[in-house]
Design a protein around this motif. Sequence first.
Motif, short mmCIF file in Angstrom:
data_model
loop_
_atom_site.label_atom_id
_atom_site.label_comp_id
_atom_site.label_asym_id
_atom_site.label_seq_id
_atom_site.Cartn_x
_atom_site.Cartn_y
_atom_site.Cartn_z
N PRO A 72 100.00 -34.47 5.26
CA PRO A 72 100.46 -34.99 6.30
C PRO A 72 100.38 -36.66 6.59
N ILE A 73 101.31 -37.37 6.56
CA ILE A 73 101.03 -38.83 6.66
C ILE A 73 101.68 -39.52 8.01
N PHE A 74 101.10 -40.12 8.69
CA PHE A 74 101.69 -40.77 10.00
C PHE A 74 101.04 -42.12 10.36
N ASN A 75 102.16 -42.92 11.02
CA ASN A 75 101.49 -43.96 11.46
C ASN A 75 101.70 -44.31 13.03
N ILE A 76 100.50 -44.79 13.61
CA ILE A 76 100.29 -44.76 15.00
C ILE A 76 100.10 -46.09 15.53
N LEU A 77 100.50 -46.47 16.78
CA LEU A 77 100.15 -47.65 17.45
C LEU A 77 99.16 -47.36 18.38
N ALA A 78 98.61 -48.59 18.91
CA ALA A 78 97.58 -48.53 19.91
C ALA A 78 97.66 -47.85 20.85
N ASP A 79 98.57 -47.50 21.48
CA ASP A 79 98.86 -46.56 22.74
C ASP A 79 98.73 -45.14 22.33
N GLY A 80 98.84 -44.79 21.02
CA GLY A 80 98.93 -43.46 20.55
C GLY A 80 100.49 -42.91 20.18
N THR A 81 101.28 -43.88 20.23
CA THR A 81 102.67 -43.77 19.83
C THR A 81 102.86 -43.51 18.38
N TYR A 82 103.43 -42.21 17.96
CA TYR A 82 103.89 -42.25 16.49
C TYR A 82 104.97 -43.06 16.14
N ARG A 83 104.70 -43.74 15.18
CA ARG A 83 105.76 -44.97 14.70
C ARG A 83 106.42 -44.09 13.58
N TYR A 84 105.46 -43.43 12.90
CA TYR A 84 106.01 -42.45 11.67
C TYR A 84 105.62 -41.39 11.42
N VAL A 85 106.34 -40.42 11.18
CA VAL A 85 105.39 -39.07 10.66
C VAL A 85 106.18 -38.40 9.43
N ASN A 86 105.64 -37.82 8.52
CA ASN A 86 106.59 -37.14 7.34
C ASN A 86 106.63 -35.74 7.86
N ARG A 87 107.48 -34.91 6.91
CA ARG A 87 107.60 -33.50 7.45
C ARG A 87 106.38 -32.88 7.33
N ALA A 88 105.30 -33.01 6.47
CA ALA A 88 104.29 -32.31 6.66
C ALA A 88 103.47 -32.39 7.84
N PHE A 89 103.54 -33.56 8.38
CA PHE A 89 103.07 -33.57 9.74
C PHE A 89 103.73 -33.01 10.88
N SER A 90 105.11 -33.06 10.90
CA SER A 90 105.79 -32.26 11.87
C SER A 90 106.17 -31.04 11.88
#
Length: 216
Positions: A33-51
Motif C-alpha cells: 500500500p502506497i498513499f499520499n496524505i495532506l495535513a488534514d488527513g485527506t488522501y491525495r493519492y492511493v494505489n490499488r494495494a491500499f484501496s
Amino acid sequence: MDPAPPDPGAPDPAELEPRMEVLRIVLDESTDPIFNILADGTYRYVNRAFSTPFGRQPHEVIGRRIHDLFSPVEAEKRMAVVRRAFATAQQIVFDVRVPTPAGDTFYITSVKPILDAAGQVASVVCISKDITARKKVEQERVELIRSLQAALQEVRTLTGLLPICSYCKKVRDDDGYWTQIESYIRSHSQADFTHGICPDCRTEHFHEVPPGAGAP
C-alpha cells in the motif's frame, strides 16, 4: 514585454508524460500500500494495494479523509503520526493494524514528509509492508512462552514440603482439605496415573507368593 524564454533545464512535457505513466503503473502494480496524505488527513493519492482491502477503487478513496475509512480511535492513531511528521519534518516508521472483513492485517509503515519549494512539509508519502505473518509468529511465540510458564508454575507447586497423612497417604491442599495423592498431583501437574499391584502388596493382600520367593 516579451515572454520569458523557456528554461533549457526544464523537462520536456512530451518526455515527462511517458515517465509519469510508467511511475503510475509501478505504483498501481505494487503489492505494498502506497498513499499520499495532506495535513488534514485527506488522501491525495492511493494505489490499488491500499484501496482494495476496503473494497474500493483508488479513485473512490482519493479525496476522502482518514476518518472516512477508519473508526475514530484508529483514525486518531494515524492522524497523530501525520501531525508529528508535519511538525518535525522527520521520517517516521511505525506498526499499524488495519481491520478488514477478513480479519486484522498488520503493516509496518514508513511516513516520509515531502517538502515544498519553501522547505515546508506539503504532504507525506506513506509506504506500508504487510507483516501479518510475522505478527502471527510473534503472537504464537508469546502464547507458547505463557504456556511454558504456566506449566513451570504447576511443576513448582509440587516442590517443597507436602503435608501428607502417615496412614492413608492423603495430601492436605491449600484450602485445608485432604485429598488422595493422585488427585492432588493431577491438579498440580501434567502427570497422570496408571494403577497396578506391586509384589509386596500381592503378598500382603492377596497372599500370593512372588515367583522364586520359596526357592532355597
